[in-house]
Design a protein around this motif. Structure first.
Motif, PDB file in Angstrom:
ATOM      1  N   GLU A  23       0.855   2.028   3.813  1.00  0.00           N
ATOM      2  CA  GLU A  23       0.854   2.780   5.063  1.00  0.00           C
ATOM      3  C   GLU A  23      -0.097   3.966   4.948  1.00  0.00           C
ATOM      4  O   GLU A  23      -0.071   4.704   3.956  1.00  0.00           O
ATOM      5  N   ASN A  33      -1.581   0.317   8.685  1.00  0.00           N
ATOM      6  CA  ASN A  33      -1.238  -0.325   7.432  1.00  0.00           C
ATOM      7  C   ASN A  33      -2.446  -1.123   6.964  1.00  0.00           C
ATOM      8  O   ASN A  33      -3.203  -1.660   7.785  1.00  0.00           O
ATOM      9  N   GLU A  50      -2.460  10.791   4.243  1.00  0.00           N
ATOM     10  CA  GLU A  50      -1.334  10.387   3.400  1.00  0.00           C
ATOM     11  C   GLU A  50      -1.293   8.874   3.286  1.00  0.00           C
ATOM     12  O   GLU A  50      -1.387   8.157   4.287  1.00  0.00           O
ATOM     13  N   SER A  73       1.060   5.793   1.401  1.00  0.00           N
ATOM     14  CA  SER A  73       2.318   5.534   0.719  1.00  0.00           C
ATOM     15  C   SER A  73       2.074   5.213  -0.756  1.00  0.00           C
ATOM     16  O   SER A  73       1.185   4.438  -1.100  1.00  0.00           O
TER      17      SER A  73
END
Length: 257
Positions: free
Chosen positions: A181, A195, A242, A244
């Motif tokens: 993600e 994604n 950011e 994941s």
């Protein structure tokens, strides 16, 4: 595992980052060995640097299906690659400089690949074996200059200004690059959320394609493209990328002095 490159009073080191912020210093460059020196420090006591110093950077254009659709463009039938100058690399938390000639500067959050060992004519099925890990990247772009360059069949200055390639904060190993993600925030507001399953060319496909012609070396950096939702930044803004499993790459924007 998360590996970071950092500076302290006595120089620059690599280390393994623990969840509590402890850093176990490595004895050498992680592309050579993960042997530890026995020294430890803490994240609060160091300055985090871009994961690779002065790397070769390869950019990938138009590599998310939704991004192609938002621009009304046909998805490419082969990767759209371009080289980027190592002088554009920027450390986490350092300022992206909005250049004097800038008119329309955009953020572009990207999954960024760090190559771990020499790769030449690598098959797609084996390509991920050559990845050391992944980090966050911001392919900052001056759109007016970029458009003028592309109209003449080239692309360099619009994406190559000093400070236009923030990378970091850590190299994360063991991630599934097909299902990560990615979120970009501008002043805390989400602007990109996607994604990597929307990538047109996967990390494995990119490595196989590039290595057919170019020998990839340890420490090489591939910025894999940006999803939909790109937009402008201004001096005073703060951009956060950011991913994941990796962390947050944060950079303020300032006007060139």
């Amino acid at each position: 595992m998360k590996i970071l490159r950092y500076s302290v009073a006595d120089g620059i080191s690599y280390g393994i980052l623990e969840e509590d912020g402890a850093i176990r210093q490595l004895a050498a460059c992680p592309f050579d060995s993960l042997e530890e020196s026995g020294e430890t420090t803490h994240l609060d006591s160091v300055r985090v640097l871009a994961p690779v110093g002065s790397p070769r950077l390869i950019g990938v254009g138009l590599n998310y299906l939704a991004h192609a659709e938002e621009g009304g463009q046909t998805p490419p039938d082969q990767p759209m690659l371009f080289m980027l100058p190592s002088t554009a690399v920027l450390d986490p938390e350092e300022a992206i400089v909005y250049p004097k000639q800038g008119q329309n500067v955009h953020y572009e959050g990207e999954l960024t690949v760090i190559i771990g060992k020499e790769a030449r004519r690598v098959a797609e099925a084996e390509a991920l074996d050559y990845v050391f890990g992944y980090t966050c990247g911001n392919d900052v772009s001056e759109r007016v200059i970029q458009a003028n360059e592309m109209a003449n069949g080239c692309m360099l200055i619009g994406k190559g200004f000093d400070t236009f390639k923030p990378v970091g904060p850590y190299i994360a190993t063991g991630l599934d690059s097909t299902n990560l993600e990615l979120t970009t925030r501008l002043n805390g507001e989400v602007k990109q959320h996607s994604n990597t399953d929307d990538l047109i060319f996967s990390v494995a496909q990119l490595i196989a394609y590039i290595s057919e012609a170019i020998t990839l070396l340890p420490g090489d950096v591939i910025m894999t493209g940006t999803p939909s939702g790109v937009g402008p930044v201004q001096p005073g803004d703060v951009v956060e990328i950011e991913i994941s499993g990796v962390g947050v790459l944060r950079n303020p924007v300032v006007a060139e002095g």
